[in-house]
Design an enzyme around this catalytic site. Sequence first.
Site, PDB file in Angstrom:
ATOM      1  N   HIS A 381       0.813  -1.214   0.000  1.00 49.18           N
ATOM      2  CA  HIS A 381       0.000   0.000   0.000  1.00 49.18           C
ATOM      3  C   HIS A 381       0.852   1.272   0.000  1.00 49.18           C
ATOM      4  O   HIS A 381       0.340   2.383  -0.214  1.00 49.18           O
ATOM      5  CB  HIS A 381      -0.907  -0.012   1.231  1.00 49.18           C
ATOM      6  CG  HIS A 381      -2.218   0.682   1.011  1.00 49.18           C
ATOM      7  ND1 HIS A 381      -2.445   1.569  -0.011  1.00 49.18           N
ATOM      8  CD2 HIS A 381      -3.392   0.625   1.705  1.00 49.18           C
ATOM      9  CE1 HIS A 381      -3.686   2.023   0.037  1.00 49.18           C
ATOM     10  NE2 HIS A 381      -4.288   1.464   1.080  1.00 49.18           N
ATOM     11  N   ASP A 385      -2.329   2.231  -4.440  1.00 50.71           N
ATOM     12  CA  ASP A 385      -3.561   2.594  -3.749  1.00 50.71           C
ATOM     13  C   ASP A 385      -4.646   1.563  -4.022  1.00 50.71           C
ATOM     14  O   ASP A 385      -4.557   0.771  -4.974  1.00 50.71           O
ATOM     15  CB  ASP A 385      -4.040   3.977  -4.196  1.00 50.71           C
ATOM     16  CG  ASP A 385      -3.109   5.088  -3.728  1.00 50.71           C
ATOM     17  OD1 ASP A 385      -2.479   4.905  -2.652  1.00 50.71           O
ATOM     18  OD2 ASP A 385      -3.005   6.107  -4.431  1.00 50.71           O
TER      19      ASP A 385
END
Length: 410
Positions: A381, A385
């Site tokens: 992450h 995204d």
Amino acid sequence: MPIELTVPAVGESITEVEIGDWLKSPGDAVRQDEPIVSLETEKTSLDLPSPISGVLVRILKQKGESAKVGEVIAQLEEAAMRTEAATSAPPVAAAPDEPSRMADSASIPPPVMLTVNRPSDEPRLGVEEKRESKPDHRTREDISHPVTETPADVDHMREEAETDAASPGSAAHRATGDREEEAVPMSLLRRRVAERLVQAQQNAALLTTFNEIEMTAVKALKQAHQETFQQRHNVKLGLMSFFVKSVIEALKKVPELNAEIRGTDIVYRRYYDIGIAIGGGRGLVVPVLRNAERLGFAEIETAISDFSRRAQAHRLALEELQGGTFTISNGGVYGSLLSTPIVNPPQSGVLGLHAIEDRAVVRDGQIVIRPMMYVALTYDHRIVDGREAVTFLKHIKECIEEPARILLEI
């Protein structure tokens, strides 16, 4: 002069190996380039060949022990040296009352004499392992006339061996009633896998997103063209080639999943080296399809089949396990229905495939049965995204459910 067998340099970052199975025993003849011992590294295993034709004299490192690159692990003698030593050995003087015995011993061929006069520090086999730690008081008569154990002797030695195996500190597993335990050292490969998995969990912000894919179209294509494909390319048309192709198309749309973090930079790769996770005989390995975007279906299936075969035989080369920009792991071959794969650092994503099962789904307002597969994308992450991760997985779903998209690159 003994020839030393040393641990070779097996990789740029590898300084230590673990000794695997010895394929030869002391006293065995070996041919030049014939494998003698298997070596375990943190990435793969390989066989170490003999540098000469001759005899394996001594083993200095046993199975399970560690050895540094350049360290001596065994000694060999060339065949010519062995023969010369045997023929030039001075005869043993006979006692006055033993002329006939001396005559008999003179007729024994040299290889037998070499076996009789084997150095006391050379490893032995079977029940001799029990005896070699005791003083050897055998006379020439004992050597000329080998002792024949009676059944009672054999039973006694077997009882001693069983007692030793059950003693504290023994390598064998210990049992207390029906509660058994067995301590087995982790191989270098397993230790490396463990380190990398922990590293991935600690150094990346991992998140997993899921989707499901209907496999009807791919199954129909396989059924319609399997025979022709196999006859032409000598390999079966499998699922992995469809997913490799779909992953490449998805990576083109979401380049963050084909990138990695280096310090404060994000490095985007414009090539696609796809790692294929395979369960080898000694643990999970991930050989890499280099420039997979240039490969056709048959080339992908052939390469994966070759990887799988050589992984089971521990014949993958180190360079085949290094690098990779993205990984595919197919737990479905073992029956896994759903899982969360772990990213292989420094990569930013891994796709997990699972078992295909017939399930009830809704199509055009009707409940129908379709072959379905859950897929999982684990991603870092820090660089990817949620929107990009979902877009990536959705595009793979579209390519598999409509394979024409792969050919049209849409």
